[in-house]
Design a protein around this motif. Structure first.
Motif, PDB file in Angstrom:
ATOM      1  N   GLU A 130      13.836 -21.533  -0.687  1.00 24.84           N
ATOM      2  CA  GLU A 130      14.715 -22.641  -0.310  1.00 24.84           C
ATOM      3  C   GLU A 130      14.056 -24.016  -0.354  1.00 24.84           C
ATOM      4  N   TRP A 131      12.729 -24.055  -0.482  1.00 21.79           N
ATOM      5  CA  TRP A 131      12.045 -25.351  -0.440  1.00 21.79           C
ATOM      6  C   TRP A 131      11.126 -25.535  -1.641  1.00 21.79           C
ATOM      7  N   ASP A 132      11.128 -26.756  -2.170  1.00 20.41           N
ATOM      8  CA  ASP A 132      10.161 -27.187  -3.185  1.00 20.41           C
ATOM      9  C   ASP A 132       9.754 -28.602  -2.790  1.00 20.41           C
ATOM     10  N   PHE A 133       8.503 -28.769  -2.401  1.00 22.74           N
ATOM     11  CA  PHE A 133       8.069 -30.029  -1.801  1.00 22.74           C
ATOM     12  C   PHE A 133       7.510 -31.039  -2.805  1.00 22.74           C
ATOM     13  N   LEU A 134       7.233 -30.612  -4.049  1.00 25.08           N
ATOM     14  CA  LEU A 134       6.459 -31.464  -4.954  1.00 25.08           C
ATOM     15  C   LEU A 134       7.321 -32.230  -5.949  1.00 25.08           C
ATOM     16  N   LEU A 135       6.893 -33.454  -6.199  1.00 22.22           N
ATOM     17  CA  LEU A 135       7.482 -34.292  -7.243  1.00 22.22           C
ATOM     18  C   LEU A 135       6.871 -33.890  -8.591  1.00 22.22           C
ATOM     19  N   PRO A 136       7.510 -34.270  -9.712  1.00 21.98           N
ATOM     20  CA  PRO A 136       7.001 -33.880 -11.040  1.00 21.98           C
ATOM     21  C   PRO A 136       5.542 -34.253 -11.272  1.00 21.98           C
ATOM     22  N   GLU A 137       5.137 -35.456 -10.862  1.00 22.37           N
ATOM     23  CA  GLU A 137       3.747 -35.857 -11.100  1.00 22.37           C
ATOM     24  C   GLU A 137       2.774 -35.048 -10.237  1.00 22.37           C
ATOM     25  N   GLU A 138       3.249 -34.624  -9.035  1.00 18.74           N
ATOM     26  CA  GLU A 138       2.415 -33.783  -8.176  1.00 18.74           C
ATOM     27  C   GLU A 138       2.273 -32.374  -8.767  1.00 18.74           C
ATOM     28  N   LYS A 139       3.361 -31.865  -9.327  1.00 15.87           N
ATOM     29  CA  LYS A 139       3.304 -30.562  -9.990  1.00 15.87           C
ATOM     30  C   LYS A 139       2.309 -30.592 -11.147  1.00 15.87           C
ATOM     31  N   LYS A 140       2.302 -31.698 -11.869  1.00 15.00           N
ATOM     32  CA  LYS A 140       1.383 -31.838 -13.005  1.00 15.00           C
ATOM     33  C   LYS A 140      -0.058 -31.785 -12.523  1.00 15.00           C
ATOM     34  N   ARG A 141      -0.344 -32.450 -11.394  1.00 14.56           N
ATOM     35  CA  ARG A 141      -1.690 -32.453 -10.830  1.00 14.56           C
ATOM     36  C   ARG A 141      -2.100 -31.050 -10.366  1.00 14.56           C
ATOM     37  N   VAL A 142      -1.161 -30.326  -9.735  1.00 12.08           N
ATOM     38  CA  VAL A 142      -1.435 -28.949  -9.301  1.00 12.08           C
ATOM     39  C   VAL A 142      -1.760 -28.072 -10.504  1.00 12.08           C
ATOM     40  N   ALA A 143      -0.966 -28.207 -11.572  1.00 13.53           N
ATOM     41  CA  ALA A 143      -1.186 -27.404 -12.782  1.00 13.53           C
ATOM     42  C   ALA A 143      -2.562 -27.675 -13.375  1.00 13.53           C
ATOM     43  N   GLU A 144      -2.987 -28.941 -13.346  1.00 11.81           N
ATOM     44  CA  GLU A 144      -4.313 -29.302 -13.874  1.00 11.81           C
ATOM     45  C   GLU A 144      -5.424 -28.643 -13.056  1.00 11.81           C
ATOM     46  N   LEU A 145      -5.294 -28.699 -11.732  1.00  5.73           N
ATOM     47  CA  LEU A 145      -6.326 -28.114 -10.869  1.00  5.73           C
ATOM     48  C   LEU A 145      -6.363 -26.588 -10.998  1.00  5.73           C
ATOM     49  N   MET A 146      -5.201 -25.970 -11.149  1.00 10.42           N
ATOM     50  CA  MET A 146      -5.168 -24.514 -11.327  1.00 10.42           C
ATOM     51  C   MET A 146      -5.789 -24.110 -12.661  1.00 10.42           C
ATOM     52  N   GLU A 147      -5.486 -24.892 -13.701  1.00  5.98           N
ATOM     53  CA  GLU A 147      -6.050 -24.593 -15.023  1.00  5.98           C
ATOM     54  C   GLU A 147      -7.571 -24.718 -15.001  1.00  5.98           C
ATOM     55  N   LYS A 148      -8.057 -25.745 -14.317  1.00  5.62           N
ATOM     56  CA  LYS A 148      -9.497 -25.951 -14.199  1.00  5.62           C
ATOM     57  C   LYS A 148     -10.156 -24.778 -13.465  1.00  5.62           C
ATOM     58  N   ALA A 149      -9.507 -24.314 -12.380  1.00  6.84           N
ATOM     59  CA  ALA A 149     -10.043 -23.184 -11.612  1.00  6.84           C
ATOM     60  C   ALA A 149     -10.043 -21.901 -12.439  1.00  6.84           C
ATOM     61  N   GLU A 150      -9.007 -21.711 -13.266  1.00  9.18           N
ATOM     62  CA  GLU A 150      -8.924 -20.503 -14.096  1.00  9.18           C
ATOM     63  C   GLU A 150      -9.955 -20.503 -15.218  1.00  9.18           C
ATOM     64  N   GLN A 151     -10.342 -21.683 -15.654  1.00 11.95           N
ATOM     65  CA  GLN A 151     -11.395 -21.752 -16.669  1.00 11.95           C
ATOM     66  C   GLN A 151     -12.718 -21.237 -16.107  1.00 11.95           C
ATOM     67  N   VAL A 152     -12.969 -21.546 -14.843  1.00 10.70           N
ATOM     68  CA  VAL A 152     -14.199 -21.082 -14.180  1.00 10.70           C
ATOM     69  C   VAL A 152     -14.085 -19.602 -13.825  1.00 10.70           C
ATOM     70  N   THR A 153     -12.889 -19.188 -13.360  1.00 10.81           N
ATOM     71  CA  THR A 153     -12.665 -17.801 -12.940  1.00 10.81           C
ATOM     72  C   THR A 153     -11.444 -17.246 -13.660  1.00 10.81           C
ATOM     73  N   PRO A 154     -11.604 -16.686 -14.849  1.00  5.81           N
ATOM     74  CA  PRO A 154     -10.473 -16.105 -15.582  1.00  5.81           C
ATOM     75  C   PRO A 154      -9.804 -14.995 -14.767  1.00  5.81           C
ATOM     76  N   GLY A 155      -8.498 -14.888 -14.884  1.00  2.68           N
ATOM     77  CA  GLY A 155      -7.773 -13.852 -14.151  1.00  2.68           C
ATOM     78  C   GLY A 155      -7.611 -14.161 -12.683  1.00  2.68           C
ATOM     79  N   LEU A 156      -7.738 -15.436 -12.324  1.00  9.37           N
ATOM     80  CA  LEU A 156      -7.672 -15.850 -10.917  1.00  9.37           C
ATOM     81  C   LEU A 156      -6.348 -15.440 -10.273  1.00  9.37           C
ATOM     82  N   PHE A 157      -5.264 -15.532 -11.026  1.00  6.15           N
ATOM     83  CA  PHE A 157      -3.944 -15.214 -10.492  1.00  6.15           C
ATOM     84  C   PHE A 157      -3.457 -13.847 -10.977  1.00  6.15           C
ATOM     85  N   GLY A 158      -4.380 -12.940 -11.224  1.00  9.78           N
ATOM     86  CA  GLY A 158      -4.007 -11.601 -11.670  1.00  9.78           C
ATOM     87  C   GLY A 158      -3.597 -10.722 -10.512  1.00  9.78           C
TER      88      GLY A 158
END
Length: 516
Positions: free
Chosen positions: A42-70
């Motif tokens: 029922e809730w989504d708190f992030l604006l489009p630019e905030e979502k973009k920033r989250v995606a960047e940080l997640m991608e960076k973390a996955e580069q260091v640790t592949p399969g992070l969200f497995g």
């Protein structure tokens, strides 16, 4: 602070939406994930630019640790993209670090977390929310201590952002006592507790003189705190006795006699109670009514008894306080530890097992001197030949179970080794008088360490069990630490030391490796 009755998390967040971000404290790992999923519908708190920033940080973390969200964490990616997260000990260190980074960057607006998040991590919030004020402490469900509550509630209020912090508590109507509530003036003190472990006893015998051992046992923090509180209680009890003695001087010789106004008032109240319809038919009541009437028929003393009344009320309060102090004194005596007795008991056990002879450490004792976890069991695994004769992967499987207590519902698929010889050794030690807590071992995590030693992927390990990835990580990291201790204890036994070193090197890799 606000109390809310049986609110669902969606309704709670709707009610406090002007006071976000919030740390939502929950007392089970599974429930943090359940509530996060519930809120995300029922809730989504992030604006489009905030979502973009989250995606960047997640991608960076996955580069260091592949399969992070497995595996079981696939949904966490979606939650974080909505500004919702959860944090508990079952997450891998890399995932915990990512969630903390996003929260610190103000990209997580509601973080469902266990109480470990409030210890050692300085991430304040505009609000803290308590899903409940009862928790499982390993033995039973109980209410939170004042100390626990304020440790978590204290996260509310961000310096430079919030003038005040807000605390919300969800009260379960099944437990009305929860509304009694918490008092900052009654925060429970932290008490020292010295544990005389085998390593403690061996270290004292090996490194300290008799005088130093005596000082250690009689002047440690736990003894100091106990003695100080006992002295404080004794002092207060003496002061109460003296005050009661002085107050009693306000009473005349007629106190509690038939002419005393205080006694007559008390008797009049009793008479009214006895005349109550419910009590009237009890066989002893008529005689007592006659007795009271005969006393009241006598003329009362016509004195001003205000001083007597005040003294009586104050004495009554002091007597109640005295009872509390006496109870606390009994508790202190009951739970006070005789560290000299504990030390000598441990020495007797170590001598029986062949670790020491008098004050002299024998080979087993010298080995255990360098081990700091389940030292008796680890030492016997070496000296019995079990670890020396085992294959490297089998050794990895055996040591994974050191100091491990499996949860009720934990399941791990069997490995190649049955480890019956370890179970037999453990039972022999228990029969010899080694306490359960000094002989803790389980075969359950063995197949995970065996698989990891044999180059299985972390994803493979997760498929072999229902444990959280953070728990698997902890099992192998603890074993690496045990192996390091065994290496140190091996001393000049170079071949054995090298064998342990090689096993440690095989385990300390990929996701489990800690980069410093």
């Amino acid at each position: 602070m606000a109390l809310v009755n049986n609110a669902k998390c969606v309704g709670m967040i709707e009610a406090i939406q002007d006071h976000l971000p919030a740390l939502y404290f929950v007392f089970s790992r599974g429930r943090t994930e359940l509530l996060a999923e519930e809120l995300s519908r029922e809730w989504d708190f992030l604006l489009p630019e905030e979502k973009k920033r989250v995606a960047e940080l997640m991608e960076k973390a996955e580069q260091v640790t592949p399969g992070l969200f497995g595996g079981r964490r696939k949904h966490l990616r979606r939650l974080l993209m909505q500004g919702i997260g959860y944090h508990h000990a079952g997450l891998s260190p890399a995932l915990k670090e990512l969630v903390e980074t996003l929260y610190e960057a103000r990209l997580v607006f509601v973080l469902f977390c266990t109480e470990t998040f409030a210890v050692g991590i300085n991430f304040p919030a505009a609000s803290t929310v308590f899903d409940a004020t009862r928790k499982w402490d390993g033995r039973n469900h109980r209410g939170l201590l004042n100390r626990e509550f304020f440790q978590m509630a204290g996260r509310a209020g961000r310096r430079g952002f919030d003038k005040v912090g807000h605390v919300y508590v969800n009260i379960d109507e099944k437990f009305p006592e929860q509304t009694g509530f918490f008092d900052e003036d009654k925060v429970e003190p932290v008490h020292g507790r010295l544990v005389i472990s085998p390593n403690t006893a061996l270290s004292l015998l090996h490194w300290k003189t008799e005088a130093e051992i005596e000082r250690y046992l009689s002047q440690n923090l736990a003894v100091y705190q106990n003695n100080r509180e006992t002295a404080s209680l004794t002092e207060e009890l003496e002061a109460i006795e003296e005050k009661i003695y002085i107050l009693r001087k306000n009473f005349c010789t007629d106190k509690d006699g038939p002419t005393c106004p205080l006694l007559r008032e008390k008797l009049k109240k009793e008479l009214n109670r006895l005349r109550n319809r419910k009590r009237r038919h009890k066989p002893e009541v008529p005689g007592r009514i006659v007795e009271i009437k005969s006393i009241l028929a006598q003329p009362g003393k016509g004195c001003l008894h205000h001083d007597c009344r005040d003294a009586h009320d104050e004495i009554t309060a002091l007597v109640e306080r005295k009872k509390e102090l006496v109870r606390r004194n009994r508790q202190l005596k009951k739970f006070a530890v005789d560290y000299h007795k504990e030390f000598h008991r441990m020495c007797a056990l170590l001598e029986k097992l062949g670790f020491i002879q008098g004050k002299t450490l024998l080979p087993r004792g010298l080995f255990a001197l360098h081990v700091h976890v389940q030292e008796i069991l680890v030492t016997e695994l070496v000296f019995s030949g079990i670890l020396r004769e085992a294959e490297p992967a089998e050794t990895a499987a055996i040591l994974a179970g050191i100091d491990y207590e499996p949860g009720r519902d934990e399941v791990v698929l069997p490995g190649a080794y049955n480890m019956d010889n370890v179970a037999l050794l453990r039972n022999e030690l228990l029969d010899a008088g080694v306490p359960e807590q000094l002989c803790r071992w389980s075969p359950l995590p063995g197949p995970l360490a065996e698989g990891w030693y044999n180059n299985s992927t972390f994803d493979d390990l997760q498929k072999r069990c229902n444990l959280h990835e953070g728990d698997i990580f902890s099992i192998i990291r603890r074993e690496i630490d045990v192996l390091r201790q065994i290496e140190r204890a091996a001393g000049e036994d170079y071949s054995f030391r090298q064998a342990m070193h090689d096993i440690r090197g095989k385990l300390d890799r990929d996701e489990v490796a800690v980069l410093i």
